[in-house]
Design an enzyme around this catalytic site. Sequence first.
Site, PDB file in Angstrom:
ATOM      1  N   LYS A  22      73.736  10.865 -22.663  1.00  0.00           N
ATOM      2  CA  LYS A  22      73.241  10.517 -21.327  1.00  0.00           C
ATOM      3  C   LYS A  22      72.826  11.758 -20.537  1.00  0.00           C
ATOM      4  CE  LYS A  22      75.243   9.453 -16.825  1.00  0.00           C
ATOM      5  NZ  LYS A  22      75.707  10.759 -16.376  1.00  0.00           N
ATOM      6  N   ASN A  23      73.688  12.775 -20.529  1.00  0.00           N
ATOM      7  CA  ASN A  23      73.391  13.916 -19.657  1.00  0.00           C
ATOM      8  C   ASN A  23      72.283  14.813 -20.197  1.00  0.00           C
ATOM      9  OD1 ASN A  23      75.102  12.967 -17.736  1.00  0.00           O
ATOM     10  ND2 ASN A  23      76.829  14.283 -18.292  1.00  0.00           N
ATOM     11  N   CYS A 117      77.641   9.265  -9.057  1.00  0.00           N
ATOM     12  CA  CYS A 117      79.068   9.005  -8.853  1.00  0.00           C
ATOM     13  C   CYS A 117      79.624   9.813  -7.691  1.00  0.00           C
ATOM     14  CB  CYS A 117      79.838   9.372 -10.119  1.00  0.00           C
ATOM     15  SG  CYS A 117      79.454   8.316 -11.513  1.00  0.00           S
ATOM     16  N   ARG A 122      79.345  17.316  -3.877  1.00  0.00           N
ATOM     17  CA  ARG A 122      78.507  17.723  -5.018  1.00  0.00           C
ATOM     18  C   ARG A 122      77.231  18.373  -4.472  1.00  0.00           C
ATOM     19  NH1 ARG A 122      78.154  12.936  -9.379  1.00  0.00           N
ATOM     20  NH2 ARG A 122      77.665  14.655 -10.771  1.00  0.00           N
ATOM     21  N   ASP A 305      84.402  15.190 -17.469  1.00  0.00           N
ATOM     22  CA  ASP A 305      83.991  13.795 -17.688  1.00  0.00           C
ATOM     23  C   ASP A 305      84.969  13.021 -18.565  1.00  0.00           C
ATOM     24  OD1 ASP A 305      81.813  14.398 -16.167  1.00  0.00           O
ATOM     25  OD2 ASP A 305      80.476  14.736 -17.860  1.00  0.00           O
ATOM     26  N   ARG A 397      75.565   2.504 -16.271  1.00  0.00           N
ATOM     27  CA  ARG A 397      74.731   3.704 -16.074  1.00  0.00           C
ATOM     28  C   ARG A 397      74.883   4.673 -17.244  1.00  0.00           C
ATOM     29  NH1 ARG A 397      76.417   6.927 -11.798  1.00  0.00           N
ATOM     30  NH2 ARG A 397      75.083   8.350 -12.954  1.00  0.00           N
TER      31      ARG A 397
HETATM   32  N1  EPU Z   1      78.106  22.935  -7.624  1.00  0.00           N
HETATM   33  C1  EPU Z   1      77.868  23.629  -6.463  1.00  0.00           C
HETATM   34  N2  EPU Z   1      76.564  23.872  -6.110  1.00  0.00           N
HETATM   35  C2  EPU Z   1      75.528  23.474  -6.869  1.00  0.00           C
HETATM   36  C3  EPU Z   1      75.774  22.753  -8.058  1.00  0.00           C
HETATM   37  C4  EPU Z   1      77.082  22.507  -8.408  1.00  0.00           C
HETATM   38  O1  EPU Z   1      78.785  24.009  -5.745  1.00  0.00           O
HETATM   39  O2  EPU Z   1      74.379  23.735  -6.495  1.00  0.00           O
HETATM   40  C5  EPU Z   1      79.496  22.657  -8.038  1.00  0.00           C
HETATM   41  C6  EPU Z   1      79.792  21.178  -8.126  1.00  0.00           C
HETATM   42  O3  EPU Z   1      80.167  20.641  -6.876  1.00  0.00           O
HETATM   43  C7  EPU Z   1      80.892  21.129  -9.141  1.00  0.00           C
HETATM   44  C8  EPU Z   1      80.522  22.266 -10.095  1.00  0.00           C
HETATM   45  O4  EPU Z   1      79.647  23.130  -9.364  1.00  0.00           O
HETATM   46  O5  EPU Z   1      82.120  21.411  -8.562  1.00  0.00           O
HETATM   47  C9  EPU Z   1      79.862  21.862 -11.382  1.00  0.00           C
HETATM   48  O6  EPU Z   1      78.771  21.011 -11.091  1.00  0.00           O
HETATM   49  P1  EPU Z   1      77.486  20.882 -12.033  1.00  0.00           P
HETATM   50  O7  EPU Z   1      76.286  21.299 -11.254  1.00  0.00           O
HETATM   51  O8  EPU Z   1      77.757  21.570 -13.322  1.00  0.00           O
HETATM   52  O9  EPU Z   1      77.437  19.345 -12.238  1.00  0.00           O
HETATM   53  P2  EPU Z   1      76.153  18.446 -12.369  1.00  0.00           P
HETATM   54  O10 EPU Z   1      75.099  19.207 -13.096  1.00  0.00           O
HETATM   55  O11 EPU Z   1      75.776  17.856 -11.093  1.00  0.00           O
HETATM   56  C10 EPU Z   1      76.753  17.492 -14.702  1.00  0.00           C
HETATM   57  C11 EPU Z   1      76.961  16.129 -15.285  1.00  0.00           C
HETATM   58  C12 EPU Z   1      78.266  15.543 -14.784  1.00  0.00           C
HETATM   59  C13 EPU Z   1      79.395  16.490 -15.160  1.00  0.00           C
HETATM   60  C14 EPU Z   1      79.116  17.892 -14.612  1.00  0.00           C
HETATM   61  C15 EPU Z   1      80.148  18.917 -15.029  1.00  0.00           C
HETATM   62  C16 EPU Z   1      74.689  15.366 -15.436  1.00  0.00           C
HETATM   63  C17 EPU Z   1      73.648  14.450 -14.952  1.00  0.00           C
HETATM   64  N3  EPU Z   1      75.870  15.274 -14.852  1.00  0.00           N
HETATM   65  O12 EPU Z   1      76.703  17.299 -13.299  1.00  0.00           O
HETATM   66  O13 EPU Z   1      78.425  14.322 -15.486  1.00  0.00           O
HETATM   67  O14 EPU Z   1      80.596  16.008 -14.613  1.00  0.00           O
HETATM   68  O15 EPU Z   1      77.822  18.346 -15.081  1.00  0.00           O
HETATM   69  O16 EPU Z   1      80.214  19.014 -16.404  1.00  0.00           O
HETATM   70  O17 EPU Z   1      74.479  16.136 -16.363  1.00  0.00           O
HETATM   71  C18 EPU Z   1      79.220  12.150 -15.840  1.00  0.00           C
HETATM   72  O18 EPU Z   1      78.575  12.161 -16.898  1.00  0.00           O
HETATM   73  O19 EPU Z   1      80.057  11.259 -15.560  1.00  0.00           O
HETATM   74  C19 EPU Z   1      79.014  13.235 -14.879  1.00  0.00           C
HETATM   75  C20 EPU Z   1      79.393  13.165 -13.613  1.00  0.00           C
END
Ligand code: EPU
Length: 428
Positions: A22-23, A117, A122, A305, A397
Site C-alpha cells: 500500500k505505502n 489516519c 502529522r 504500523d 483503505r
Molecule cells: N514528520 C514531521 N514533519 C514532516 C513529516 C513527518 O514532523 O514533514 C514526523 C511525523 O509526524 C512522524 C514522523 O515524522 O512523527 C514520521 O513520519 P513520516 O513522514 O515518515 O510518515 P508518513 O510518510 O506520513 C508513512 C506511512 C505511514 C507510516 C509512516 C512511518 C505512507 C502513506 N504512510 O507516513 O503508514 O506509519 O510512514 O513509517 O507511506 C499506515 O500504513 O498505516 C501508515 C500510517
Amino acid sequence: MEKLKIAGGYPLEGTIKVSGAKNSAVALIPATILADSPVTIEGLPDISDVRTLKDLLEEIGGTVSLGDDGEMNVDPSSMVSMPLPSGKVKKLRASYYLMGAMLGRFKKAVIGLPGGCHLGPRPIDQHIKGFEALGAEVTNEQGAIYLRAEELRGARIYLDVVSVGATINIMLAAVRAKGRTVIENAAKEPEIIDVATLLSNMGAKIKGAGTDVIRIDGVDELHGCRHTIIPDRIEAGTFMILAAAVGKGVLVDNVIPLHMESVIAKLREMGVPVETNDDQIFIGRADKLKAVDVKTLVYPGFPTDLQQPFTTLLNRAEGSAVVTDTIYSARFKHIDELRRMNATIKVEGRSAIVNGPVQLQGAKVKASDLRAGAALVIAGLMGEGVTEVTGLEHIDRGYSDLVEKLEGLGATIWREKMTEEELEQLKS
Ligand code: EPU
C-alpha cells in the site's frame, strides 16, 4: 455501511498471500504523472486508496485503467495541473505525493491538505522545506497548499526528521529539477527504494535510495515503463502476528524476508517458531508466549504500523510488556477497544503496558484507523465468542480482500450490513 463479524477462538492454518505494498502504491501512482508516455504498474493491492488515486489522476486529465489483477495503466500525456483543493484528496494522507509529482512536471500545484489516519500530529513541514529549497514558493491558503516555481533547481536538503513522505515527495520533485539534489538524513524504508526504482526505469538518475543520503541528478524528460510493486511488509507483518496469535502453522507467501527482520526477531524472542525461505515465512504454533518490550523506530527498526497488531498479540503472552511508539505519540486508540474485550492494558505517555496472559472476549468494537482495525481483527480471532468490528472504511483503505484471505486459513469471518439503529448510534 457494513461491519465485520468474527467468531473467534479457533486455530487457523494454511497459506496466506500478501498483496502489493500500500505505502508504495500510493507513491508509485502519483509518480506516473512525471512521465510523458504510458506507465504500467503491476501487482497493485485492491484497496480504496488505490481507487481514490486512480480517480484523482483522471480528474487531472489522465487516462487510467485498473484491471482485476491489480495492473494499472496510466497515460499521463494529457494531464494538466488542475487545482485539487478539496474532494477526494482529503480521503487519504498520501495525496500529498501529488504535490511533489505535479510540482516536478508542471512547476505548479494546488493540493488540499491531506486526510488519512488520525495518529496524533502529522505535520508536513519537511516536505515544504524540501520544495522551498528546490525553488518553489509554497503557501497555505484556506486548507490547501499552493506551490509555484519559475524553475526547480537542485539543492542540498537535510531532513530534520526522518520522514518517509518527505523523502519520497522531494525525490518526486527533484527528478525534474535542474542540477543535483542531495537529500540527507533521508528515510530508508523499502517503499523509497521501490519508488526510486520506478523513477529510474522512467529515466531518472537517482543514487543511494535505501541509504540516508540520496543523490538525484535532474533530467528534462521521463518516459513510460513497466514496474512491479514490492510486497506489502506491513500486511505480511500483520499476518505473521495473526499467525503467532491464533495459528497452528501458517505460511505467509509473497514476502521479502529481509524486510521483516525486526518482526521476525521480536516473534522469536517471544518463543514463536519462525522459518524463512526466499519469498515465504512460516509461523509455527507456539503454546506459550513470553512478554517482550517493543519500541517502534524508523526502518529497519520495528515498524510503527505493526505496533497496534503486536499489542493485541501481547495479550497472549505471559508477563508484562511495554510497547513504546516513538513515531506517533497518539497511536493508541485501539487500547480502549481491546480493554472492552477484557485486555489489561494501560497507556502512559507514548507507551502501552500490557499485562498477560488474558483470554480476550468477543465484543462490539470500533476501528479508529487502519492498523487499529487490523489489531481488532486479530483480537476478534483470538477472543471467545463473536466480535463485531465497525469502522471498516479504515480497514478497506489498506487491506486487500481481508475476509477472503482469512477464510482461506479457516477463519469464520463475514461482512454484514449495519442496521438503521446501529448507523444512528455511530452518529452520536
Ligand atoms: N514528520 C514531521 N514533519 C514532516 C513529516 C513527518 O514532523 O514533514 C514526523 C511525523 O509526524 C512522524 C514522523 O515524522 O512523527 C514520521 O513520519 P513520516 O513522514 O515518515 O510518515 P508518513 O510518510 O506520513 C508513512 C506511512 C505511514 C507510516 C509512516 C512511518 C505512507 C502513506 N504512510 O507516513 O503508514 O506509519 O510512514 O513509517 O507511506 C499506515 O500504513 O498505516 C501508515 C500510517
